[in-house]
Enzyme design. Structure first.
Site, short mmCIF file in Angstrom:
data_model
loop_
_atom_site.label_atom_id
_atom_site.label_comp_id
_atom_site.label_asym_id
_atom_site.label_seq_id
_atom_site.Cartn_x
_atom_site.Cartn_y
_atom_site.Cartn_z
CE1 TYR A 32 1.02 -0.20 4.43
CE2 TYR A 32 -0.13 1.90 4.39
CZ TYR A 32 0.71 1.03 5.03
OH TYR A 32 1.24 1.35 6.25
NE ARG A 51 6.97 3.91 0.62
CZ ARG A 51 6.71 4.74 1.65
NH1 ARG A 51 7.66 5.01 2.52
NH2 ARG A 51 5.55 5.30 1.79
NE ARG A 100 -5.72 -19.98 4.26
CZ ARG A 100 -4.93 -20.84 4.93
NH1 ARG A 100 -5.03 -22.15 4.74
NH2 ARG A 100 -4.06 -20.38 5.81
CD GLU A 180 9.45 1.66 10.83
OE1 GLU A 180 9.42 2.59 10.02
OE2 GLU A 180 9.47 0.46 10.50
CG LEU A 204 8.17 2.34 5.02
CD1 LEU A 204 7.90 1.09 4.21
CD2 LEU A 204 6.89 3.13 5.20
#
Ligand code: PDD
Length: 284
Positions: A32, A51, A100, A180, A204
């Site tokens: 995302y 990114r 799955r 972080e 990140l």
């Protein structure tokens, strides 16, 4: 009602549907980005686009994303939802293989792409004046935190722990050093030097971080990229956190102890102003 984007279509939010077999739903197999909108314009779009491509490549999700097309989708959502300030959330998953299975499908599936808007005040928030209080918590996430995946359960639990302890956020700690925040990069300032963890797979690679460090250098501030401990946070002159949606937010308390004066610091305020100035000029 919000208009959202799903796989090529603009739909009212209650009409957008995805399969129960989507690997994003079953395995958190997706990535995302969150891009901030100010005055109807996108902040740091290019960085988020780059990114996104890196995250997709790291997970071998075969999604062909055209930069201009993606920009157009973002802009269309801003227009259709009349968004002045807030964020655009984008998620791409590996899609629906029809069942799955831990293994990726042998024939690549059509990725699922979702974008939606969120209204939020980003300029002139109460946090700018008040600052954030954080707790420290063990970092129990997986080892590839440089990939912006949608598996956010641990940060979510950490946020809940912070709230339960009357704080705003949690700074995660590994081997005694801060990695972080739950959804932001962490910094301290000591004797005029800005200290923030160096870029590895453990954090990140924040788009805001990159821009803020460039601002710091432009303002002749000293920057040291290295891990720091909770003791260093407690002894720091000030602390702050950066993220797309929060820009630069002062951090004034950790584990119930004041950081510096316990008030938002000068360095954070200057960096915030400079970040907004530079990025608004380049907003798309
Ligand atoms: N979070 N570290 C983590 C773990 C994050 O989730 C984020 C962003 C950042 C800051 O990165 P950037 O400056 O590129 O936004 C650092 C977003 C905003 C979120 O999950 O909502």
């Amino acid at each position: 009602m919000r208009i959202v984007y799903l796989n090529g279509e603009y739909l009212p939010e209650n009409e957008a549907r995805i399969s129960i077999f989507d690997r994003g739903f079953l395995f958190a197999d997706g990535v995302y980005e969150v891009t901030t909108v100010v005055d109807g314009k996108l902040i740091a779009f290019e960085g988020h686009f780059q990114r996104l491509n890196r995250s997709l490549a790291e997970l071998q999700i075969e999604a062909e994303i055209d930069r201009d097309e993606l920009l157009e989708i973002h802009r269309e959502l801003i227009t259709r939802n009349d968004l002045d300030q807030g964020m655009i959330y984008l998620q791409i998953t590996r899609g629906n293989p029809g069942d799955r299975d831990f293994a990726f499908p042998t024939e690549p599936t059509e990725p699922t792409m979702v974008l939606f808007t969120q209204e939020k005040t980003v300029i002139g928030t109460a946090i700018e004046d008040k600052g954030l209080s954080v707790i420290s918590i063990e970092d129990l996430r997986w080892g590839r935190r440089d990939i912006k995946t949608i598996q956010l359960l641990y940060p979510s639990l950490a946020k809940m722990e912070a709230k339960a302890r009357g704080a705003d956020d949690a700074w995660m700690v590994q081997d005694g050093e801060v990695t972080e925040g739950t959804a932001n990069n962490a910094y301290i300032v000591k004797d005029g030097t800005i200290i923030t963890r160096n870029l590895t797979n453990e954090i990140l690679h924040g788009i805001t971080r990159k821009s803020v460090l460039a601002c710091a250098k432009a303002l002749q501030m000293k920057v040291e990229e290295r891990p720091f401990t909770i003791e260093e946070v407690k002894a720091a002159d000030e602390a702050f956190a950066t993220s797309a949606s929060g820009f630069v937010n002062p951090v004034v308390e950790i584990d119930g102890e004041r950081i510096g004066s316990g008030k938002p610091g000068q360095v954070a305020a200057r960096l915030r102003d400079e970040y907004v100035r530079v990025n608004m000029k380049e907003a798309l």
